[in-house]
Structures are given as structure tokens and as C-alpha cells.
Design a protein around this motif. Structure first.
Motif, PDB file in Angstrom:
ATOM      1  N   ARG A  54       6.660   2.762   6.829  1.00 57.07           N
ATOM      2  CA  ARG A  54       5.232   2.457   6.595  1.00 57.07           C
ATOM      3  C   ARG A  54       4.637   3.263   5.457  1.00 57.07           C
ATOM      4  N   TRP A  55       4.965   4.541   5.424  1.00 53.63           N
ATOM      5  CA  TRP A  55       4.325   5.446   4.459  1.00 53.63           C
ATOM      6  C   TRP A  55       5.040   5.444   3.107  1.00 53.63           C
ATOM      7  N   GLU A 115      -7.007  -3.324  -3.165  1.00 54.20           N
ATOM      8  CA  GLU A 115      -7.702  -2.826  -4.360  1.00 54.20           C
ATOM      9  C   GLU A 115      -9.227  -2.708  -4.169  1.00 54.20           C
ATOM     10  N   GLU A 116      -9.732  -3.161  -2.999  1.00 52.56           N
ATOM     11  CA  GLU A 116     -11.190  -3.032  -2.772  1.00 52.56           C
ATOM     12  C   GLU A 116     -11.603  -1.578  -2.600  1.00 52.56           C
ATOM     13  N   VAL A 117     -10.617  -0.705  -2.372  1.00 50.14           N
ATOM     14  CA  VAL A 117     -10.939   0.717  -2.216  1.00 50.14           C
ATOM     15  C   VAL A 117     -10.093   1.508  -3.207  1.00 50.14           C
ATOM     16  N   ARG A 123       6.559  10.313  -4.871  1.00 54.39           N
ATOM     17  CA  ARG A 123       6.599   9.332  -5.966  1.00 54.39           C
ATOM     18  C   ARG A 123       7.044   7.953  -5.460  1.00 54.39           C
ATOM     19  N   GLN A 124       7.614   7.911  -4.244  1.00 51.00           N
ATOM     20  CA  GLN A 124       8.015   6.607  -3.683  1.00 51.00           C
ATOM     21  C   GLN A 124       6.832   5.801  -3.167  1.00 51.00           C
ATOM     22  N   ILE A 125       5.655   6.419  -3.088  1.00 51.11           N
ATOM     23  CA  ILE A 125       4.510   5.704  -2.500  1.00 51.11           C
ATOM     24  C   ILE A 125       3.979   4.682  -3.499  1.00 51.11           C
ATOM     25  N   VAL A 126       4.109   3.423  -3.124  1.00 52.80           N
ATOM     26  CA  VAL A 126       3.564   2.339  -3.959  1.00 52.80           C
ATOM     27  C   VAL A 126       2.720   1.469  -3.034  1.00 52.80           C
ATOM     28  N   LYS A 127       1.405   1.649  -3.132  1.00 55.34           N
ATOM     29  CA  LYS A 127       0.509   0.918  -2.228  1.00 55.34           C
ATOM     30  C   LYS A 127      -0.699   0.446  -3.014  1.00 55.34           C
ATOM     31  N   PRO A 128      -1.104  -0.806  -2.816  1.00 62.18           N
ATOM     32  CA  PRO A 128      -2.294  -1.283  -3.515  1.00 62.18           C
ATOM     33  C   PRO A 128      -3.503  -0.378  -3.224  1.00 62.18           C
ATOM     34  N   GLY A 129      -4.201   0.008  -4.279  1.00 57.92           N
ATOM     35  CA  GLY A 129      -5.421   0.795  -4.111  1.00 57.92           C
ATOM     36  C   GLY A 129      -5.197   2.292  -3.971  1.00 57.92           C
ATOM     37  N   VAL A 130      -3.930   2.730  -3.890  1.00 62.76           N
ATOM     38  CA  VAL A 130      -3.657   4.163  -3.647  1.00 62.76           C
ATOM     39  C   VAL A 130      -2.940   4.775  -4.848  1.00 62.76           C
ATOM     40  N   ARG A 131      -3.426   5.928  -5.299  1.00 65.27           N
ATOM     41  CA  ARG A 131      -2.642   6.682  -6.286  1.00 65.27           C
ATOM     42  C   ARG A 131      -2.418   8.085  -5.725  1.00 65.27           C
ATOM     43  N   LEU A 188      -1.279  10.629   5.049  1.00 63.58           N
ATOM     44  CA  LEU A 188      -0.399   9.485   4.795  1.00 63.58           C
ATOM     45  C   LEU A 188      -0.820   8.278   5.636  1.00 63.58           C
ATOM     46  N   GLU A 189      -1.139   8.528   6.902  1.00 66.25           N
ATOM     47  CA  GLU A 189      -1.543   7.410   7.767  1.00 66.25           C
ATOM     48  C   GLU A 189      -2.869   6.812   7.285  1.00 66.25           C
ATOM     49  N   LEU A 190      -3.788   7.668   6.889  1.00 67.20           N
ATOM     50  CA  LEU A 190      -5.097   7.180   6.435  1.00 67.20           C
ATOM     51  C   LEU A 190      -4.950   6.326   5.161  1.00 67.20           C
ATOM     52  N   ALA A 191      -4.208   6.846   4.183  1.00 70.67           N
ATOM     53  CA  ALA A 191      -4.024   6.097   2.928  1.00 70.67           C
ATOM     54  C   ALA A 191      -3.349   4.759   3.206  1.00 70.67           C
TER      55      ALA A 191
END
Ligand SMILES: Cc1cc2nc3c(=O)[nH]c(=O)nc-3n(C[C@H](O)[C@H](O)[C@H](O)COP(=O)(O)OP(=O)(O)OC[C@H]3O[C@@H](n4cnc5c(N)ncnc54)[C@H](O)[C@@H]3O)c2cc1C
Length: 379
Positions: free
Chosen positions: A373-374, A27-29, A64-72, A15-18
């Protein structure tokens, strides 16, 4: 083309890494965060569940609450890993990665301690803690043994916390005088790198009449006679046994051929395995630090820093320092803290901060800041 980072395991480390990669690179990664579970639970929440301080559903943080650019996030179970090809097979398909990060944590091997599953209880999984939450309110007299069945184990202070919170639980119910508490641990003291912390815990045990046996491991339970057998052959009778099961690497890592001893060997400065582009962080890695969330997070920060530096043509981060702060519940609403440094000095060292209500607030903040944060939860 965006760099494809595949993170196996969405615990403290994953979680911390993502989160760091998303914050710095967006979105670069292309980050794929994969876990077999649908939600994350803090280790310390298991103690809250066991002692009925909260309900299991209240401590589950849904992925399912995780909404972060570049992460699925994908809920899949990893079934095979080919580290040389950075190819991963799951129950739903397969994945290729430019960078593969193993953050699969440590598993429990209950069968390594004959009798534990049949005659005892464990409080290291949510299911085990939940089960005990049903048993403890009905336990009103007799001997409780809290025993550790192998080292290393997650969060070395956790069984000490369990013993102290057990005292509170029984006292609050007015049955402490009818119960005995005995605590057995294979380490030489409750928190070996910090003699000050160990002294404070041993004093707390003595004040509460908790019998403490260091340097001994529980090897088996004899359910018929209700005794726990220790590695020196001694026997401890119990009416209720609470165990920390022996830990082991997740079987999929063992099958991948990456393990020489018990966990995945890495360069302790960079967390890179012997396979280029493959890292291991947290409890599944063999780094020389305790198995705890704060250390998994610290390792994640080093890997994130390195990948971000590479993407931005910046300087590589400082090597992993093996530092972390662990909160320790002393009971009666007071929490202490030990700040541990495992790698930068000649030998591990720790600084103790005495239990207080202020530190109890800091621990709350530790949890809520990570939820925010996560998972984007409100602080
Ligand atoms: C009672 C207790 C109290 C604790 N208290 C603290 C504390 O106060 N502070 C602290 O820092 N630490 C504490 N810990 C320890 C902490 O919970 C762990 O050390 C930490 O979670 C390790 O992080 P990790 O990222 O390495 O692995 P984990 O957080 O365990 O994450 C690993 C993830 O990998 C997933 N996974 C495993 N195998 C597969 C597979 N085959 N396919 C897909 N997914 C898979 C799992 O579902 C899991 O989500 C405590 C632990 C316990 C049990």
C-alpha cells in the motif's frame, strides 16, 4: 487551489495518511511528505536484524519508491515549526501549509540513563540492533539483562519478545545452559491492559527459565562493576545489557512550544492540537494510547477521513477509538496477538489470541500489505 497538506515524518502515521489522501483525492490535494531519512523500517524488523534473521539493508523501504498521485516526498530535516502560522523550516528551505500534520514519532534519550551508552546496548534503533547482531553470535556464557529505562516506550510487548527470542537464539547455538536471562520492566505486568496476555507471557518466561522483574525501571549502569541499578536501588549484575532507552519528544517539537508535558497534547477524538489546522498523530502525540505503529495508523485514518470529508463535503468520520492489534513473538516460530481497545470503554481492555503459526502468517501479511500500500511493493 488544491489544499496543501504538509506531513512531517514518514513513519507508520505519515505513510498511512499520505496513502489515504492520495487514494481518495488524488491530484485534488497537494500532499508533501517530509522525512530526514531516506527509508522506512518497521519497528519489528529491528528484532529480526538483532537476531540475525535478516540483514539491515533487506528491511529498509526506500522513500524514492513512493509514487502516488498528489504526493511528493522530500528528504529534509525539520529544524523549526511555527504552529500558529503553519510554517515549517527545514535544512533545505521552508514550507507553508493549509493543514500541518506532526507525525515525527518519539526519540530516544540515552543520556537520561547514565552508563547506558557506554556500558550497555540498545535494540530500539536500526543502528543499535545492527550492533547487537555483531555481538550476540559471540556471546556464549554469562548473564544477559534486558531492561527498560523509562515508560511510556514503543511497542510495550517488544522487550518481552526480545527476552523470548533471546532464549531461542541461545538455545539454537547450544549455549542456553551457560547463560542466564533476566528481564526488568517498569510496568506492573508485560501488557497491563490484557491480564490474559500478561499471564501467557509470564508463563512463557517461567517455562524458559527467564527471570522476570516487573514494576522496576533501570536508572543507570555502572560499567566498572557491570551492574544495572534499578529505581529501588537494587543492583543486577550483567555480562551483556540490552536496554530500551527512555523515550522523549523530538527536540524540534519541544522547541516549537507545542508541548506542555512530554508529547504534543491533542483532542483524542480528532487528533487536532490547540492550533487550528495542526494535527499530531502517532508516537509524538499525547492521546492515551500506547506508542505503536498500529495506533499511529488508526490516528492517521481519522485525520485522513476528516480532511477527505471536508474536501468532498461529506460527513466527518467517527472519533478516534484507540483500537489496535499487536502481534507478539513467543519464539519457536509462533506468534500471539492482543487486540486492544484503549478509548471506547471505561478502562483499557485487551483480548488475547494464543500463539500459533497461523498468526505468524498473519503478521507476515500485516507487513507485506503495508509494503504494497505504502511503497507499491509486490505482496
Ligand atoms: C523493537 C520494536 C518493535 C516494534 N514492534 C511493533 C509492532 O510489532 N507493531 C507495531 O504496531 N509497532 C511496533 N513498534 C512501534 C512502532 O515502530 C512505532 O510506534 C511507530 O513507528 C510509530 O509511528 P509514528 O508514525 O508515530 O512514528 P515513526 O514511525 O517513528 O516515524 C517518525 C518519522 O519522523 C522522522 N523524523 C523525526 N524527526 C524528524 C525531523 N526533525 N525532521 C524530519 N524527519 C524527522 C523519523 O525519521 C521517522 O521516519 C515497534 C518498535 C520497536 C522499536
Amino acid at each position: 487551489m488544491a489544499q496543501r497538506v504538509l506531513i512531517l515524518g514518514a513513519g507508520f502515521g505519515g505513510l498511512e495518511l499520505a496513502t489515504m489522501l492520495s487514494e481518495a483525492l488524488g491530484e485534488e490535494v497537494e500532499v508533501t511528505l517530509l522525512d530526514r531519512a531516506d527509508s522506512f523500517v518497521f519497528g519489528f524488523s529491528k528484532l529480526d536484524v538483532m537476531f540475525g534473521r535478516t540483514a539491515p539493508d533487506a528491511v529498509r523501504l526506500a522513500y524514492r519508491q513512493i509514487v502516488k498521485p498528489g504526493v511528493r516526498f522530500l528528504q529534509e530535516t525539520v529544524t523549526a515549526i511555527d504552529p500558529a502560522a503553519r510554517h515549517v523550516t527545514t535544512d533545505a528551505g521552508s514550507h507553508e501549509a493549509d493543514v500541518l500534520v506532526l507525525a515525527l514519532g518519539a526519540d530516544y534519550d540515552l543520556d537520561a540513563t547514565p552508563g547506558l551508552a557506554q556500558a550497555g546496548n540498545e535494540f530500539y534503533s536500526v543502528a543499535g540492533a545492527e550492533r547487537l547482531a555483531g555481538i550476540l553470535p559471540t556471546f556464549s556464557s554469562g548473564r544477559i539483562v534486558i531492561g527498560v529505562c523509562g515508560a511510556p516506550f514503543k511497542c510495550p510487548p517488544a522487550p518481552s519478545e526480545a527476552a523470548l527470542l533471546m532464549h531461542d537464539h541461545l538455545s539454537a547455538r547450544g549455549v542456553r545452559d551457560q547463560c542466564e536471562i533476566e528481564f526488568v520492566i517498569p510496568l506492573s505486568s508485560p501488557v497491563p491492559p490484557s491480564p490474559e496476555t500478561s499471564r501467557a507471557l509470564i508463563e512463557a518466561f517461567a517455562e524458559r527459565d527467564i527471570a522476570f522483574t516487573p514494576g522496576r525501571r533501570v536508572t543507570s549502569l555502572d560499567g566498572e562493576r557491570s551492574v544495572a541499578i534499578l529505581d529501588d536501588g537494587a543492583e543486577l549484575p550483567f555480562d551483556l545489557f540490552l536496554g530500551v532507552p527512555k523515550h522523549t519528544a523530538p527536540p524540534v517539537l519541544v522547541a516549537s512550544g507545542m508541548i506542555d508535558e512530554v508529547y504534543v497534547p491533542v483532542d483524542s477524538r480528532t487528533l487536532e492540537t490547540r492550533f487550528p489546522g495542526v494535527y499530531a498523530i502517532g508516537d509524538c502525540a499525547q492521546v492515551g494510547v500506547p506508542k505503536a505503529g498500529v495506533f499511529a495508523e488508526g490516528a492517521a485514518r481519522v485525520v485522513a477521513g476528516s480532511l477527505i470529508a471536508r474536501a468532498q463535503h461529506g460527513e466527518q468520520p467517527d472519533p478516534y477509538d484507540g483500537r489496535g492489534s499487536c502481534f507478539i513473538e513467543f519464539g519457536a516460530g509462533r506468534i500471539g496477538r492482543v487486540d486492544i481497545d484503549f478509548l471506547s470503554g471505561e478502562k483499557p481492555s485487551g483480548i488475547f489470541r494464543a500463539p500459533s503459526v497461523e498468526l505468524a502468517r498473519d503478521k507476515q501479511q500485516f507487513g507485506s500489505s503495508r509494503r504494497a500500500r505504502w511503497f507499491g511493493a509486490e505482496e
